[in-house]
Design an enzyme around this catalytic site. Structure first.
Site, PDB file in Angstrom:
ATOM      1  CD  GLU A   1      -4.242  14.442 -18.908  1.00 33.57           C
ATOM      2  OE1 GLU A   1      -5.095  14.106 -18.069  1.00 33.57           O
ATOM      3  OE2 GLU A   1      -4.503  14.678 -20.105  1.00 33.57           O
TER       4      GLU A   1
ATOM      5  CG  HIS B   1      -2.053  15.421 -22.817  1.00 30.37           C
ATOM      6  ND1 HIS B   1      -2.907  16.027 -21.921  1.00 30.37           N
ATOM      7  CD2 HIS B   1      -1.691  16.396 -23.700  1.00 30.37           C
ATOM      8  CE1 HIS B   1      -3.055  17.303 -22.261  1.00 30.37           C
ATOM      9  NE2 HIS B   1      -2.327  17.546 -23.330  1.00 30.37           N
TER      10      HIS B   1
ATOM     11  CB  SER C   1      -0.332  20.376 -23.967  1.00 29.55           C
ATOM     12  OG  SER C   1      -0.846  19.383 -24.784  1.00 29.55           O
ATOM     13  CB  ALA C   2       1.149  22.146 -28.348  1.00 32.44           C
TER      14      ALA C   2
ATOM     15  N   GLY D   1      -2.639  22.957 -27.491  1.00 33.77           N
ATOM     16  CA  GLY D   1      -3.531  22.988 -28.641  1.00 33.77           C
ATOM     17  C   GLY D   1      -2.986  21.974 -29.630  1.00 33.77           C
TER      18      GLY D   1
END
Lengths: 235, 235
Positions: A194, A159, A122-123, A90
């Protein structure tokens, strides 16, 4: 023994949430029936409940239940008692602000160092690095610090995106941004494409997935490393 | 009377630094022989001197000299005495950190409100908004605050980029990021495409250039406005 998966993304193009990682997660979380999910990064501003349902749906495919940290009265106790922890993606600024607000950074770090298996996407991967200075996210809120868990001796850029050939857009490429980071900071950065992840097992760090990763070290030209590369040499 | 140009970018694809704006700048800075340049955003980490030379080369085409703020012993006096001010692009986190460090945000705001013509490009445009929360830049340093000049009653998103059709990358689109901003903030955001700028003359705000801009208001669907649109309605 530390046991961590630091994944570039939750979702690869054309498949469902966490699908590409499920075989790995079955092993990673084999000792856990229930996973503690930390939904603070709220992708697109969705609610903690809705986000937790997304995670629960994915983990149900490998027979695990998921409970959101917001469902517990005592967040710190929830972390201490967790059989496994998953921090989803997020916005990293929102995530880090909430982690500081609820004073859970140290408890998460302690739990991981005591052997609680951890998954970040991700985050949730950005926060495994020394700082969140190499996030791609928009700074929509102001966190009290950019310091994060420091579970690995470098920063993560999830990413990771190669320059788009023939682009007429004048915004910086990812590579330019990461070089600029090294005008002010000295720690290495791993650009994780990714579908890639870093597996941490005790003191061993290994690049996983099918793609190369791009390494940015201070005062060096960036270079590629292949899957299965041992990343311990980065300090 | 306030006189400000808030430009999405310094450079449009296929032409030189500031070239597309020079005719406009000749009028905007007509009362100024020398422009005070603030090179703090250091694109790609280049030095203040090298960056100032880039600006000087462009302004020499319209008969203006340029002096960098770092060449003055007293930065605040340099701002107070400036005939015109230009804040160039680069990294907004670096720029804002330096503006706080040298305590020049208020002096710049005062100068502009007293009529000193101002040009901002990219990061230099971000700081014209209420906050820097809608920058696209990587947070490579930690500024003491995200609050900026507030010369306009909204935020700027420079280098606004439409979603790339058919992209398989799972990172957020710009539109997604700006919608997420409104999960935590209420002020409007103007997505300025490269080649667009906002001209501020006293209390008049007008979209300039050949392209539409995309407006993001709290609790509304984003929409487009055409060049020459009066932007005073945004509060």
């Amino acid at each position: 023994m530390k046991s961590i998966i630091i994944a570039s993304t939750s979702t690869v193009h054309g498949s469902g949430y966490l699908d590409y990682l499920l075989d790995e997660l079955k092993i990673h979380f084999k000792s856990a029936d229930e996973i503690l999910f930390i939904p603070y990064a709220r992708p697109g501003g969705i609610s903690h409940n809705v986000y937790t349902q997304t995670a629960a749906k994915a983990f149900s495919k490998i027979g695990k239940t998921v409970k959101g940290i917001h469902e517990f009265d005592n967040a710190i106790a929830a972390i201490e008692n967790a059989q496994g922890i998953f921090v989803g993606g997020g916005n990293t600024f929102v995530l880090v602000s909430q982690l500081y607000k609820y004073k859970v950074l140290s408890p998460i770090k302690d739990a991981i160092q005591n052997g609680t298996p951890y998954l970040g996407t991700s985050a949730g991967s950005n926060i495994c690095g020394l700082t969140m200075n190499t996030t791609n996210d928009m700074p929509i809120v102001y966190p009290p610090s950019f310091k994060t868990l420091g579970l690995v001796p470098f920063n993560i850029n999830p990413h990771y995106l190669d320059p788009i050939e023939g682009s007429t857009h004048m915004g910086e490429t990812r590579e330019t941004r990461l070089k600029e980071f090294h005008a002010y900071n000295t720690q290495p950065v791993i650009g994780l494409r990714e579908g890639s992840w870093i597996a941490v097992k005790g003191s061993e760090l290994t690049l996983k997935g099918h793609l190369d990763a791009r390494i940015f070290e201070y005062n060096k030209s960036p270079y590629e490393v292949a899957p299965q590369t041992d990343l311990d040499f980065l300090k």
